[in-house]
Enzyme design. Structure first.
Site, PDB file in Angstrom:
ATOM      1  N   GLU A 150       0.408  -1.091   5.760  1.00 32.71           N
ATOM      2  CA  GLU A 150       1.470  -0.883   6.875  1.00 32.71           C
ATOM      3  C   GLU A 150       0.711   0.594   6.785  1.00 32.71           C
ATOM      4  O   GLU A 150       1.093   1.071   8.092  1.00 32.71           O
ATOM      5  CB  GLU A 150       2.351  -0.733   6.068  1.00 32.71           C
ATOM      6  CG  GLU A 150       3.886  -0.716   7.043  1.00 32.71           C
ATOM      7  CD  GLU A 150       4.068   0.274   6.559  1.00 32.71           C
ATOM      8  OE1 GLU A 150       4.819   1.030   7.987  1.00 32.71           O
ATOM      9  OE2 GLU A 150       3.764   1.755   6.142  1.00 32.71           O
ATOM     10  N   ASP A 183       1.129  -0.601  -0.338  1.00 30.56           N
ATOM     11  CA  ASP A 183       0.272  -0.031   0.279  1.00 30.56           C
ATOM     12  C   ASP A 183       1.074   1.142  -0.013  1.00 30.56           C
ATOM     13  O   ASP A 183       1.951   1.203   0.096  1.00 30.56           O
ATOM     14  CB  ASP A 183      -1.045   0.035   1.335  1.00 30.56           C
ATOM     15  CG  ASP A 183      -0.031   0.138   2.594  1.00 30.56           C
ATOM     16  OD1 ASP A 183       0.920  -0.280   2.481  1.00 30.56           O
ATOM     17  OD2 ASP A 183      -0.604   0.909   3.090  1.00 30.56           O
TER      18      ASP A 183
END
Length: 410
Positions: free
Chosen positions: A176, A81
């Protein structure tokens, strides 16, 4: 190797994988699963084994040992991400060959310029190949550079069986950037003795200390009355929120702190007379000082509740992760090996605390000690983000050398 790195990295950043803290699903956005499946296919194509993608978007794979020695299984991780701070949609990477040391015009129409005057460290990259944004999005080097580097390192080891290594496990994780990366990570299934996140910044970064981290949400409730007849009746929720914020130490904010200094950081604020909300993060390297920061926030909220009424204030505090140094120091060899790998490659290791967190911050407390290694990127989370391909290649070499050193020492 450079072309291989560029091809991988530029293909990854074109997939929109920005996470969404308001979505409780895992992964929080569909693009992350799209990239996860792409990566699984690529892992298969380069010759990795035991490749899995679970419903939560965690990718895992194995490079089997090619030695008879009893070598501990080492893992390498990166996250798919990108940050919520700036858009990651329609990323259009620009490749700057042999950077000349001058201003880089990212977007002429929007007058977006990456300048060594504003970013002095840019001058250090003269002569190197850089990848930048087009001035309208972030780049996504955090952390797709890490993915490209791990993938390239695994492909290199497969093509060079003369480099002996133990079993290597690879994982690519979701979410994350919103603090949930390890929440559904199966440490037992990953089955590594320890790991490294490839999620750092400039060349040489080697980190095994992170913040202790918490999130705080303050909600204030007021009484809305017509302003013409409000005397002794109106209670303005937004003003209570302002009073709370002004009670926090002004100098203990991100823009005034560095090194081992902690802070309170106001992420967002919204409200009106009836209701107002402030969202914060709290950060400190020292566990006792971290506890004191949370206590100070609670006492401030309690004082306002006493002033305006208990129903006027609600403070929610939630720990996010802790300083991973506590879990890594007992197995300091894993830091020493990474340090030696860099020295062997004529890279000067820069050991410093992470003024942030990585998946390793949480994984270390889940039984998987996980220091952090550089990617080669700069200015993460915004339109001025860039990365040196030359330093990405060095990160690949460090991964390979770490694997080789563990086999050599076994």
């Amino acid at each position: 190797m450079k072309n291989e790195i560029i091809e991988r990295f530029t293909s990854y950043v074109k997939v929109d994988t920005q996470s969404d803290e308001n979505n409780e699903n895992c992964p929080s956005t569909p693009g992350q699963l799209t990239l996860a499946n792409m990566l699984a296919d690529e892992l298969k194509s380069i010759g990795m084994t035991d490749i899995t993608v679970d419903d939560n978007g965690y990718v895992m794979a194995t490079l089997p040992a090619n030695t008879d020695k009893d070598v501990p299984t080492v893992g390498f991780l990166a996250h798919v991400d990108t940050a919520t701070d700036f858009t990651g949609k329609n990323v259009n990477p620009q490749i700057i060959e042999s950077y000349d040391g001058h201003d880089i015009v990212l977007n002429d129409k929007l007058n977006v310029v990456l300048s060594p005057e504003q970013f002095p460290e840019l001058s250090r990259y003269k002569g190197q190949t850089l990848i930048t944004t087009d001035g309208t999005t972030l780049l996504g080097a955090d952390n797709k550079a890490g993915i490209a580097e791990i993938m390239t390192a695994m492909a290199y080891l497969i093509k060079h069986p003369d480099i002996k290594h133990g079993t290597i496990r690879v994982a690519f994780t979701p979410d994350e950037e919103i603090g949930r990366g390890p929440h559904k990570f199966d440490v037992g299934r990953f089955n590594a003795a320890f790991a490294y996140t490839i999620d750092g910044g400039p060349l040489g970064e080697l980190q095994y200390e992170s913040f202790n981290a918490a999130a705080a949400k303050l909600t204030c409730y007021g009484k809305s009355v017509h302003p013409g007849t409000a005397k002794n009746k109106m209670v303005n929720a937004s003003k209570i929120a302002m009073e709370f914020h002004h009670a926090l130490p002004k100098e203990e904010a991100p823009e005034y702190t560095e090194g081992y200094e902690g802070f309170y950081h106001l992420l967002s604020m919204n409200g009106d007379v009836s209701e107002a909300a402030l969202s914060y993060i709290i950060r400190d390297f020292d566990r006792d000082r971290f506890a004191e920061r949370k206590e100070y926030m609670q006492k401030t909220a309690d004082a306002l509740a006493a002033k305006y009424g208990n129903e006027s204030i609600k403070l929610e505090l939630r720990d996010q992760y802790y300083n991973m140094r506590e879990k890594i120091e007992p197995v300091k060899e894993i830091v020493d090996v990474a340090y030696q790998a860099m020295k062997n490659l004529d890279i000067d290791p820069i050991i410093e605390p992470i003024r942030g967190g990585t998946d390793g911050s949480q994984l270390s407390y889940m039984g998987l000690p996980t220091p952090n290694i550089f990617t080669g990127g700069q200015n993460f989370h915004g339109k001025y983000e860039y990365i040196s391909v030359d330093h990405m290649e060095k990160a690949v070499n460090v991964i390979v050398e770490i694997a080789r050193l563990f086999e050599e020492r076994a």
